[in-house]
Write a protein that holds these residues in place. Structure first.
Motif, PDB file in Angstrom:
ATOM      1  N   SER A   1      44.562  41.758  35.030  1.00  0.00           N
ATOM      2  CA  SER A   1      43.630  42.884  35.073  1.00  0.00           C
ATOM      3  C   SER A   1      44.388  44.155  35.440  1.00  0.00           C
ATOM      4  O   SER A   1      45.554  44.107  35.845  1.00  0.00           O
ATOM      5  CB  SER A   1      42.546  42.613  36.109  1.00  0.00           C
TER       6      SER A   1
ATOM      7  N   ARG B   1      43.890  45.987  37.991  1.00  0.00           N
ATOM      8  CA  ARG B   1      44.226  45.933  39.412  1.00  0.00           C
ATOM      9  C   ARG B   1      45.453  45.060  39.660  1.00  0.00           C
ATOM     10  O   ARG B   1      46.351  45.420  40.417  1.00  0.00           O
ATOM     11  CB  ARG B   1      43.042  45.395  40.222  1.00  0.00           C
ATOM     12  N   GLN B   2      45.485  43.893  38.991  1.00  0.00           N
ATOM     13  CA  GLN B   2      46.625  42.989  39.207  1.00  0.00           C
ATOM     14  C   GLN B   2      47.918  43.617  38.717  1.00  0.00           C
ATOM     15  O   GLN B   2      48.972  43.469  39.342  1.00  0.00           O
ATOM     16  CB  GLN B   2      46.366  41.657  38.510  1.00  0.00           C
TER      17      GLN B   2
ATOM     18  N   ALA C   1      48.504  46.815  38.676  1.00  0.00           N
ATOM     19  CA  ALA C   1      48.837  47.849  39.661  1.00  0.00           C
ATOM     20  C   ALA C   1      49.486  47.227  40.889  1.00  0.00           C
ATOM     21  O   ALA C   1      50.473  47.753  41.419  1.00  0.00           O
ATOM     22  CB  ALA C   1      47.573  48.615  40.041  1.00  0.00           C
ATOM     23  N   LYS C   2      48.955  46.088  41.316  1.00  0.00           N
ATOM     24  CA  LYS C   2      49.537  45.405  42.475  1.00  0.00           C
ATOM     25  C   LYS C   2      50.972  44.998  42.193  1.00  0.00           C
ATOM     26  O   LYS C   2      51.863  45.135  43.029  1.00  0.00           O
ATOM     27  CB  LYS C   2      48.719  44.154  42.817  1.00  0.00           C
TER      28      LYS C   2
ATOM     29  N   ILE D   1      46.577  51.560  45.232  1.00  0.00           N
ATOM     30  CA  ILE D   1      45.662  50.961  44.248  1.00  0.00           C
ATOM     31  C   ILE D   1      44.403  51.819  44.134  1.00  0.00           C
ATOM     32  O   ILE D   1      43.901  52.084  43.042  1.00  0.00           O
ATOM     33  CB  ILE D   1      45.279  49.521  44.669  1.00  0.00           C
ATOM     34  N   ALA D   2      43.919  52.259  45.297  1.00  0.00           N
ATOM     35  CA  ALA D   2      42.724  53.090  45.293  1.00  0.00           C
ATOM     36  C   ALA D   2      42.983  54.364  44.490  1.00  0.00           C
ATOM     37  O   ALA D   2      42.148  54.794  43.691  1.00  0.00           O
ATOM     38  CB  ALA D   2      42.329  53.441  46.735  1.00  0.00           C
TER      39      ALA D   2
ATOM     40  N   GLN E   1      43.098  53.463  40.721  1.00  0.00           N
ATOM     41  CA  GLN E   1      41.758  53.175  40.221  1.00  0.00           C
ATOM     42  C   GLN E   1      40.969  54.469  40.061  1.00  0.00           C
ATOM     43  O   GLN E   1      40.290  54.685  39.061  1.00  0.00           O
ATOM     44  CB  GLN E   1      41.044  52.250  41.204  1.00  0.00           C
TER      45      GLN E   1
ATOM     46  N   PHE F   1      38.728  48.028  35.240  1.00  0.00           N
ATOM     47  CA  PHE F   1      39.884  47.874  36.118  1.00  0.00           C
ATOM     48  C   PHE F   1      40.059  46.420  36.549  1.00  0.00           C
ATOM     49  O   PHE F   1      41.160  45.985  36.860  1.00  0.00           O
ATOM     50  CB  PHE F   1      39.707  48.775  37.346  1.00  0.00           C
ATOM     51  N   GLU F   2      38.958  45.665  36.564  1.00  0.00           N
ATOM     52  CA  GLU F   2      39.024  44.253  36.972  1.00  0.00           C
ATOM     53  C   GLU F   2      39.154  43.313  35.776  1.00  0.00           C
ATOM     54  O   GLU F   2      39.200  42.108  35.947  1.00  0.00           O
ATOM     55  CB  GLU F   2      37.763  43.872  37.765  1.00  0.00           C
TER      56      GLU F   2
END
Lengths: 226, 265
Positions: free
Chosen positions: A84, A86-87, A89-90, A106-107, A110, A119-120
């Motif tokens: 995803s 988010r993943q 980005a992590k 991350i915030a 997003q 994003f997810e």
């Protein structure tokens, strides 16, 4: 500062080694300088950016990055389709050693990308516009001394482009920039110095306008000789 | 020339950060990639074992005194799966992570090693669950020589990693190598003695099949597991360990030699 010393590069093709794309490029790019890279299609602009970004290796010569240099941003790479947003980005936070302040970054990503609930979702479900939004947000989330940008500014729709350009301007003010763009306007807006790639060699200009002039003249001359 | 103005991370710090990030990235897709993916991890060897048991239970129940055939098969399947999954999944690691080579911190060897490591961790848990479940049902699953069992599983793991390193580089440079390797893993299952002990083979055939280090490993593993199991002559731990070291060395050498081509192709 980035030192490029006598760099030669050619790619392997299905029929053995291809022709030399870069033939002895020697440059010293200071930090905090915004440099526009100009040259015809196939002149080796993206190749040089990839070499400077360290994702490819020169056949001959050496490249030294004496400061924090970003990954080459904007050519559609760097996002893993099965993960995803988010993943992804992590992942980028982690490999850049930002485990501690990951939540804030991350915030920010997003918030900046504005892709909502996508994003997810896995990146492979994204449209190309959503992908470039995410990529652009990612590139802004980290502090580098020099950013490498391959047409990054052409990301997203009109609304996003406006926001992206103003963010890009802030970035260009605080850090160095090596950028490729086919828009003369963008180059003169963001860059002070210029590099003209011609026949596998690089010419440095302290003024981007001189670089553009040399490049445009070479095109005009070629047009005249036809 | 001014000194770099930033606090540069050491090579080791970067490598560890990359491995951690890759490990989590791989674990997420492996364990939660598809619906109930973690369940299939357990079910796969259980189904495998059940099917083989069903076929063989009609033929025989006990191979040797004190050796239950189900357990004999179970540890063979677990060890072989550990090797095969490490090798085949790391073979696919480079193409599966192609997009991440946009970051210069990530090298081809990183994604292969991390995938092999993750596979080892997963198979370790799968093995634990399977043996625990068999113990609940009444099998005597405590090994006779636990240290040797751990060591041999670690060698299977390392061998799978070594072969994975070789195949990942080989199949990226020459795609045909990947296709041949996939084909080769089918007969390898039967050639490694997962379902039988080499002692039932005629000596001249056994000599040939013992060229396969996996057969040595499986035989040694059973001897470490069962108190009164003796290995057939010609089985040597040295051969297994040497092959493992050679595969890792060759695999790493290929990754060093072709490091830039592997992330490019």
């Amino acid at each position: 500062m980035i030192v490029v010393d006598d760099v030669h590069k050619r790619y392997r093709t299905d029929h053995g080694p291809g022709k030399w794309v870069l033939r002895g490029v020697t440059l010293t790019i200071p930090s905090k300088t915004n440099v526009g890279l100009v040259g015809r299609n196939g002149a080796g602009k993206s190749t040089l950016l990839r070499l400077i970004g360290g994702v490819d290796v020169a056949n001959r010569g050496r490249i030294e990055r004496l400061c924090r240099v970003s990954w080459p941003m904007g050519f559609g790479g760097g996002l893993q389709g099965s993960l995803s947003g988010r993943q992804n980005a992590k992942f980028v936070c982690r490999i850049h050693g930002h485990e501690a302040d990951m939540a804030e970054r991350i915030a920010f990503i997003q918030d900046f990308a504005e892709i909502g609930e996508a994003f997810e979702e896995p990146v492979k479900t994204y449209s190309s516009g959503m992908k470039s939004r995410l990529q652009f947000a990612l590139s802004l989330a980290f502090d580098f001394d020099i950013y490498i940008s391959d047409e990054v500014t052409s990301a997203g729709d009109a609304a996003f482009q406006e926001k992206a350009l103003s963010a890009f301007q802030r970035l260009a003010d605080r850090a160095g920039l090596i950028m490729v763009s086919h828009s003369d306007g963008l180059l003169t807006e963001f860059c002070t110095a210029g590099i003209w790639l011609n026949r596998g060699e690089a010419v440095w200009f302290d003024d981007i306008n001189d670089a553009l002039q040399a490049y445009n003249q070479s095109i005009a001359m070629e047009g005249a000789s036809l | 020339m001014p000194a770099p103005e930033h606090h540069a991370r050491s090579h080791l710090t970067i490598a560890l950060a990359v491995w951690k990030a890759l490990f989590l990235r791989e674990a997420v897709t492996r364990v939660s990639g598809s619906r109930a993916a973690w369940l299939w991890l357990i079910l796969e060897p259980v189904a495998h074992l059940s099917i083989v048991m069903l076929i063989f239970s009609a033929v025989r129940r006990r191979l040797f005194d004190g050796v239950s055939f189900a357990l004999f098969l179970a540890i063979g399947i677990l060890a072989y799966n550990l090797f095969r999954n490490c090798a085949t999944r790391s073979m696919a690691a480079i193409s599966a992570n192609r997009a991440l080579f946009a970051y210069r911190q990530v090298k081809a060897v990183d994604v292969v090693l991390v995938r092999a490591f993750l596979e080892g961790v997963i198979q370790f848990f799968v093995g634990g669950v399977l043996l625990a479940a068999m113990s609940v049902v009444g099998f005597h699953t405590l090994p006779h020589d636990p240290l040797a069992v751990f060591f041999l599983f670690a060698v299977f793991w390392a061998f799978g990693t070594g072969v994975g390193l070789i195949l990942s580089a080989g199949s990226t440079l020459v795609p045909e190598i990947g296709k041949l390797a996939t084909l080769f893993f089918v007969p390898l299952y039967f050639l490694s003695g997962v379902l039988y002990s080499p002692r039932i083979l005629p000596p001249e055939m056994r000599e040939w099949l013992l060229l396969n280090p996996l057969m040595h490993g499986l035989e040694l593993l059973r001897a470490a597991f069962f108190a009164n199991y003796t290995v057939v002559s010609g089985v040597e731990v040295g051969y297994l360990v040497t092959s493992t070291c050679a595969s890792i060395f060759l695999g790493l050498a290929l990754h060093v030699r072709f490091s830039s081509r592997l992330v490019m192709e």
